[in-house]
Design a protein around this motif. Structure first.
Motif, PDB file in Angstrom:
ATOM      1  N   GLY A  26      -3.973  39.392 -31.053  1.00  0.00           N
ATOM      2  CA  GLY A  26      -5.114  40.256 -30.752  1.00  0.00           C
ATOM      3  C   GLY A  26      -6.178  39.521 -29.961  1.00  0.00           C
ATOM      4  N   LEU A  54       2.891  42.554 -30.115  1.00  0.00           N
ATOM      5  CA  LEU A  54       2.487  41.417 -29.278  1.00  0.00           C
ATOM      6  C   LEU A  54       1.048  41.536 -28.789  1.00  0.00           C
ATOM      7  CD1 LEU A  54       5.795  41.138 -27.230  1.00  0.00           C
ATOM      8  CD2 LEU A  54       4.997  39.528 -28.943  1.00  0.00           C
ATOM      9  N   ILE A  55       0.428  42.690 -29.016  1.00  0.00           N
ATOM     10  CA  ILE A  55      -0.965  42.835 -28.586  1.00  0.00           C
ATOM     11  C   ILE A  55      -1.892  42.828 -29.806  1.00  0.00           C
ATOM     12  CG2 ILE A  55      -0.403  44.103 -26.461  1.00  0.00           C
ATOM     13  CD1 ILE A  55      -1.290  46.685 -27.899  1.00  0.00           C
ATOM     14  N   GLY A  56      -1.322  42.543 -30.976  1.00  0.00           N
ATOM     15  CA  GLY A  56      -2.158  42.467 -32.178  1.00  0.00           C
ATOM     16  C   GLY A  56      -2.506  43.826 -32.750  1.00  0.00           C
ATOM     17  N   LYS A  57      -1.789  44.874 -32.324  1.00  0.00           N
ATOM     18  CA  LYS A  57      -2.102  46.211 -32.842  1.00  0.00           C
ATOM     19  C   LYS A  57      -1.436  46.431 -34.198  1.00  0.00           C
ATOM     20  CE  LYS A  57      -2.436  51.050 -31.624  1.00  0.00           C
ATOM     21  NZ  LYS A  57      -1.982  51.563 -32.909  1.00  0.00           N
ATOM     22  N   ALA A 101       3.331  57.373 -17.705  1.00  0.00           N
ATOM     23  CA  ALA A 101       3.607  55.970 -17.354  1.00  0.00           C
ATOM     24  C   ALA A 101       4.023  55.845 -15.895  1.00  0.00           C
ATOM     25  CB  ALA A 101       4.685  55.410 -18.281  1.00  0.00           C
ATOM     26  N   HIS A 104      -1.325  55.205 -27.497  1.00  0.00           N
ATOM     27  CA  HIS A 104      -2.143  54.032 -27.181  1.00  0.00           C
ATOM     28  C   HIS A 104      -1.994  53.722 -25.690  1.00  0.00           C
ATOM     29  CE1 HIS A 104      -3.198  49.564 -28.014  1.00  0.00           C
ATOM     30  NE2 HIS A 104      -4.285  50.273 -27.966  1.00  0.00           N
ATOM     31  N   LEU A 161      -7.252  55.314 -27.373  1.00  0.00           N
ATOM     32  CA  LEU A 161      -6.368  55.644 -28.496  1.00  0.00           C
ATOM     33  C   LEU A 161      -6.650  57.064 -28.969  1.00  0.00           C
ATOM     34  CD1 LEU A 161      -4.297  54.149 -30.411  1.00  0.00           C
ATOM     35  CD2 LEU A 161      -6.244  53.714 -31.920  1.00  0.00           C
ATOM     36  N   THR A 206      -4.927  38.846 -26.379  1.00  0.00           N
ATOM     37  CA  THR A 206      -4.899  40.083 -25.591  1.00  0.00           C
ATOM     38  C   THR A 206      -6.308  40.422 -25.115  1.00  0.00           C
ATOM     39  OG1 THR A 206      -2.997  40.861 -26.861  1.00  0.00           O
ATOM     40  CG2 THR A 206      -4.199  42.518 -25.614  1.00  0.00           C
ATOM     41  N   THR A 234      11.709  57.998 -26.949  1.00  0.00           N
ATOM     42  CA  THR A 234      10.895  57.813 -25.742  1.00  0.00           C
ATOM     43  C   THR A 234      11.533  56.834 -24.759  1.00  0.00           C
ATOM     44  OG1 THR A 234       9.556  56.059 -26.695  1.00  0.00           O
ATOM     45  CG2 THR A 234       8.766  58.288 -27.027  1.00  0.00           C
ATOM     46  N   PHE A 235      11.064  56.886 -23.517  1.00  0.00           N
ATOM     47  CA  PHE A 235      11.668  56.088 -22.440  1.00  0.00           C
ATOM     48  C   PHE A 235      11.570  54.591 -22.708  1.00  0.00           C
ATOM     49  CE2 PHE A 235       8.238  54.063 -20.005  1.00  0.00           C
ATOM     50  CZ  PHE A 235       7.145  54.587 -20.685  1.00  0.00           C
ATOM     51  N   ASP A 236      10.574  54.192 -23.501  1.00  0.00           N
ATOM     52  CA  ASP A 236      10.422  52.757 -23.737  1.00  0.00           C
ATOM     53  C   ASP A 236      11.083  52.289 -25.031  1.00  0.00           C
ATOM     54  OD1 ASP A 236       8.643  53.976 -25.391  1.00  0.00           O
ATOM     55  OD2 ASP A 236       6.970  52.635 -24.986  1.00  0.00           O
ATOM     56  N   TYR A 272      -0.349  50.842 -19.471  1.00  0.00           N
ATOM     57  CA  TYR A 272       0.772  50.808 -20.389  1.00  0.00           C
ATOM     58  C   TYR A 272       0.531  51.874 -21.457  1.00  0.00           C
ATOM     59  CZ  TYR A 272       4.289  49.600 -23.632  1.00  0.00           C
ATOM     60  OH  TYR A 272       5.361  49.701 -24.466  1.00  0.00           O
ATOM     61  N   VAL A 273       1.465  52.839 -21.520  1.00  0.00           N
ATOM     62  CA  VAL A 273       1.327  53.982 -22.442  1.00  0.00           C
ATOM     63  C   VAL A 273       2.383  53.873 -23.521  1.00  0.00           C
ATOM     64  CG1 VAL A 273       1.187  56.491 -22.576  1.00  0.00           C
ATOM     65  CG2 VAL A 273       0.920  55.352 -20.366  1.00  0.00           C
ATOM     66  N   LYS A 274       2.012  53.995 -24.762  1.00  0.00           N
ATOM     67  CA  LYS A 274       3.024  53.954 -25.824  1.00  0.00           C
ATOM     68  C   LYS A 274       2.710  54.961 -26.911  1.00  0.00           C
ATOM     69  CE  LYS A 274       6.118  50.969 -28.203  1.00  0.00           C
ATOM     70  NZ  LYS A 274       6.794  49.680 -28.172  1.00  0.00           N
ATOM     71  N   SER A 275       3.745  55.675 -27.347  1.00  0.00           N
ATOM     72  CA  SER A 275       3.545  56.623 -28.454  1.00  0.00           C
ATOM     73  C   SER A 275       4.138  56.038 -29.728  1.00  0.00           C
ATOM     74  CB  SER A 275       4.199  57.966 -28.124  1.00  0.00           C
ATOM     75  OG  SER A 275       5.598  57.871 -28.074  1.00  0.00           O
ATOM     76  N   ILE A 303      -1.136  38.220 -21.546  1.00  0.00           N
ATOM     77  CA  ILE A 303       0.014  38.998 -21.965  1.00  0.00           C
ATOM     78  C   ILE A 303       0.763  38.108 -22.954  1.00  0.00           C
ATOM     79  CG2 ILE A 303       2.177  40.088 -21.244  1.00  0.00           C
ATOM     80  CD1 ILE A 303      -0.017  41.455 -19.794  1.00  0.00           C
ATOM     81  N   ILE A 325      -3.211  51.086 -22.609  1.00  0.00           N
ATOM     82  CA  ILE A 325      -3.929  49.848 -22.302  1.00  0.00           C
ATOM     83  C   ILE A 325      -3.804  49.489 -20.829  1.00  0.00           C
ATOM     84  CG2 ILE A 325      -3.589  48.935 -24.643  1.00  0.00           C
ATOM     85  CD1 ILE A 325      -1.682  46.896 -23.582  1.00  0.00           C
TER      86      ILE A 325
END
Lengths: 269, 269
Positions: free
Chosen positions: A30, B16-19, A204, A229, A185, A33, B76-78, A211-214, A38, A231
């Motif tokens: 954290g 890896l981002i501390g989330k 994305a 989320h 978020l 970041t 999801t795609f990722d 960077y989009v993540k569900s 990265i 970022i």
């Protein structure tokens, strides 16, 4: 943009037998970041010199600019991190005068003598600098080798935080260009992840610097809750972050989701 | 004794981002240790096919018998774990009839159709078996390849525990010889770690089958509290564990430490 890549190395059998939860790596990832790094990977290995050496060496292969390790710095025979670092780069372990002074001062202030176990903590790979440990006795170690900055920290979380804040952060601020980290978020209720997936993918693809993540939080079938989320790094990508956030909001609304914004696009710190 | 070595692979940028704190690896390493495995390493990588493939491949180099991964199994795609596993061993991804039936059943019971995102979860590397996921929709994956057992689990902790207990544990019990795990735990107040270090070393040298580790819990200078953890595997090493425990107790008493026994030598489970 030129990103700074980092690797975190956690050392200790207690992390591999399920005894201790690795909060150090979580906290450090954290912090890094937020400082624009990265974090490329986190590796946990046991207290074994050759395992530790391989892990440090792998940082060179992975082309990271910074490595932070935690654990294995103390006075006991199985604290082998410094030996592992020395072996990784074939550097001799030498008694470091500055480190010895730090250790001596700690113990002598309590009227305790320097024993071989205490002196052990002052042997560093040639070319390293000790980092003062305001919360413990084992100094941290800083070594710049082949262009990579290695920071070797103790294991107890209190000591990790203390050494990071007093010594590591100032060196990073001096040595690396700061890249700001931005995030947003929100949660969406009532849409299964598999239904919203095409919109996340689309977002994305449209906003490449974001960077989009569900993250599925509820139960996909029945009471789906999706956390999204977003970022990005660097102020120049702020407008893409805002547009991406709007796009996600709009798509979720169209599908009839109930939206709760937890963090508007903005600086994390 | 022939030990079974395991590796845990955690997949996901959020780690890896501390989330997100990696509680999955912590829980799994405890479960595997109780089942007699030596957890050799824990690796966290991002949602990137080639990173995931390298991590799976490294299990072969490390000569482990078992790998458990978590994360990256969704719609999801990722979510790229299965693709990474397929790439690691150059196996084609094929639509698995059994997996498709599992996915179809989940969604159709809610009147939801099979979409490309949902069908994606039924593509497995050739030769794999799906593992039912009682707590979610993405099936786990089991692949035995070059003698190594690969278990690919979802990310949400609730799903990890459910798939592990319903599917992974029975396969491990069938495929591996059980080795029992024994431990003992005590704390010593009033002796700095650096003072007790020679006794820990001595104990480890006398009782080779016992792994002895001291964890500083208090403040080395001022109010030292030392936790001593002893572990061994296999009933034939129980007497060494008891002797080692007695040796530590006696040494701590001799130095005037205040001892609290938290766990007498015995079975962990």
């Amino acid at each position: 943009m030129q990103f700074n890549k980092a690797m975190i190395l956690s050392i200790g059998n207690e992390l591999l037998i399920g005894k201790v939860l690795n909060t150090n790596a979580h906290w450090l990832s954290g912090e890094l970041t937020k400082m624009g790094f990265i974090v490329d990977s986190i590796v946990i290995v046991k207290d074994d010199v050759s395992e530790i050496a391989s892990a440090f060496l792998s940082a060179i292969e992975r082309k990271v600019q910074l490595v932070i390790s935690t654990g294995g710095l103390g006075p006991t025979f199985d604290d082998k991190t410094v030996e592992g670092l020395a072996r990784a780069f074939s550097l001799p372990l030498v008694l470091n005068a500055e480190a010895l002074a730090l250790v001596r001062e700690k113990y002598s202030s309590r009227g305790l003598p320097l024993t071989p176990e205490r002196i052990k903590m002052a042997y560093l790979p040639l070319g390293s600098k000790p980092l003062d440990n305001p919360a413990g006795t084992a100094p941290g170690v800083y070594l710049k080798y082949r262009g990579v900055h290695f920071f070797v920290l103790p294991g107890p979380p209190r000591e990790v935080e203390a050494v990071f804040k007093t010594s590591v952060q100032p060196i990073i601020e001096r040595e690396f260009q700061r890249i700001d980290f931005y995030e947003a978020l929100l949660t969406i209720k009532g849409i299964p992840e598999s239904e919203f997936a095409p919109f996340v993918k689309d977002a994305a693809e449209r906003y490449k610097s974001v960077y989009v993540k569900s993250h599925p939080k509820g139960v996909e079938l029945g009471s789906p809750v999706l956390e999204i989320h977003l970022i990005t790094f660097g102020i120049e990508n702020m407008s893409q972050l805002r547009s991406c956030f709007e796009y996600i909001l709009m798509s979720a609304k169209k599908l009839g989701g109930e939206i709760i914004v937890l963090k508007e696009p903005g600086v994390k710190l």
